[in-house]
Design an enzyme around this catalytic site. Structure first.
Site, PDB file in Angstrom:
ATOM      1  N   CYS A   1       0.784  -1.039  -0.015  1.00  0.00           N
ATOM      2  CA  CYS A   1      -0.142  -0.094   0.016  1.00  0.00           C
ATOM      3  C   CYS A   1       0.663   1.379  -0.055  1.00  0.00           C
ATOM      4  CB  CYS A   1      -1.001   0.056   1.236  1.00  0.00           C
ATOM      5  SG  CYS A   1      -0.308   0.338   2.752  1.00  0.00           S
TER       6      CYS A   1
ATOM      7  N   CYS B   1      12.374  -7.837  13.053  1.00  0.00           N
ATOM      8  CA  CYS B   1      13.033  -8.684  12.164  1.00  0.00           C
ATOM      9  C   CYS B   1      11.958  -8.734  10.720  1.00  0.00           C
ATOM     10  CB  CYS B   1      13.207  -9.961  12.882  1.00  0.00           C
ATOM     11  SG  CYS B   1      13.847 -11.389  11.575  1.00  0.00           S
TER      12      CYS B   1
ATOM     13  N   CYS C   1       1.464  -4.360   8.537  1.00  0.00           N
ATOM     14  CA  CYS C   1       1.225  -3.021   7.958  1.00  0.00           C
ATOM     15  C   CYS C   1      -0.078  -2.461   8.753  1.00  0.00           C
ATOM     16  CB  CYS C   1       1.237  -3.171   6.468  1.00  0.00           C
ATOM     17  SG  CYS C   1       0.525  -1.254   5.950  1.00  0.00           S
TER      18      CYS C   1
HETATM   19 ZN   LIG Z   1       0.570  -1.861   3.732  1.00  0.00          ZN
END
Ligand SMILES: [Zn+2]
Length: 179
Positions: free
Chosen positions: A93, A166, A145
């Site tokens: 995104c 990580c 995200c």
């Molecule tokens: Zn994203």
């Protein structure tokens, strides 16, 4: 004797410890929406796509890592050893998630950051991990995200007690500071 096999297995476990934790099934970002704290809390990722739409914009490997919680191979991403100034955005995104300001090169095969950018990532749980057999229930903190739910990696104690993000470099798109 079984000793050789046992040693080989221990070596395998050691060599794959970091990738193993990321491969464990559990509550990953892409699936977190259907496993929220309560069934009716109304949480929805801002960017939502159908499976077909995701497959159209991601490579098969990116899809496996970002949408199925997979893990890239050791040292697969060139980002793991680089320290140029710039930002790292979600390939799903384009939201900026990480900055070179907090990047840390660790020779353990993945891309490491001390911190994410503010308001950029959310966390989930990887509850099942066959390589961490403990008496008490345990889980790893999974990172995805905030905007599209794509899986990034985990927050782990990596070296000398340092808690680091990580991250699969495959999930990130780097933009140099000078661009
Ligand atoms: Zn994203």
């Amino acid at each position: 004797m079984y000793g050789k096999t046992s040693n080989g297995r221990r070596a395998f476990l050691k060599a794959t410890a970091l990738s193993a934790v990321a491969m464990a099934p559990g509550l990953r970002g892409a699936k977190a929406e259907t496993q929220a704290n309560s069934p009716d809390d109304g949480f929805k990722f801002e960017v939502r796509r159908t499976e077909e739409e995701w497959r159209a914009i991601l490579t098969p490997e990116e899809y496996h890592i970002m949408r199925e919680g997979g893990t890239e191979k050791f040292n697969e991403s060139p980002y793991h050893a680089e320290m140029p100034e710039g930002t790292y955005a979600c390939k799903g995104c384009n939201l900026t998630l990480y900055s070179s300001k907090w990047k840390k090169v660790v020779d353990m095969g993945f891309v490491f950051f001390k911190h994410a950018e503010p308001n950029s990532v959310l966390t989930g749980l990887d509850i099942f991990n066959p390589y961490m057999k403990k008496k008490e229930p345990d889980a790893l903190t999974e990172v995805h995200c905030r905007r599209c739910g794509s899986h990034m990696g985990h927050i782990l104690i990596v070296t000398k007690g340092n808690m680091l993000h990580c991250i699969n470099g495959t999930s990130l798109q780097f933009t140099p500071a000078s661009a």
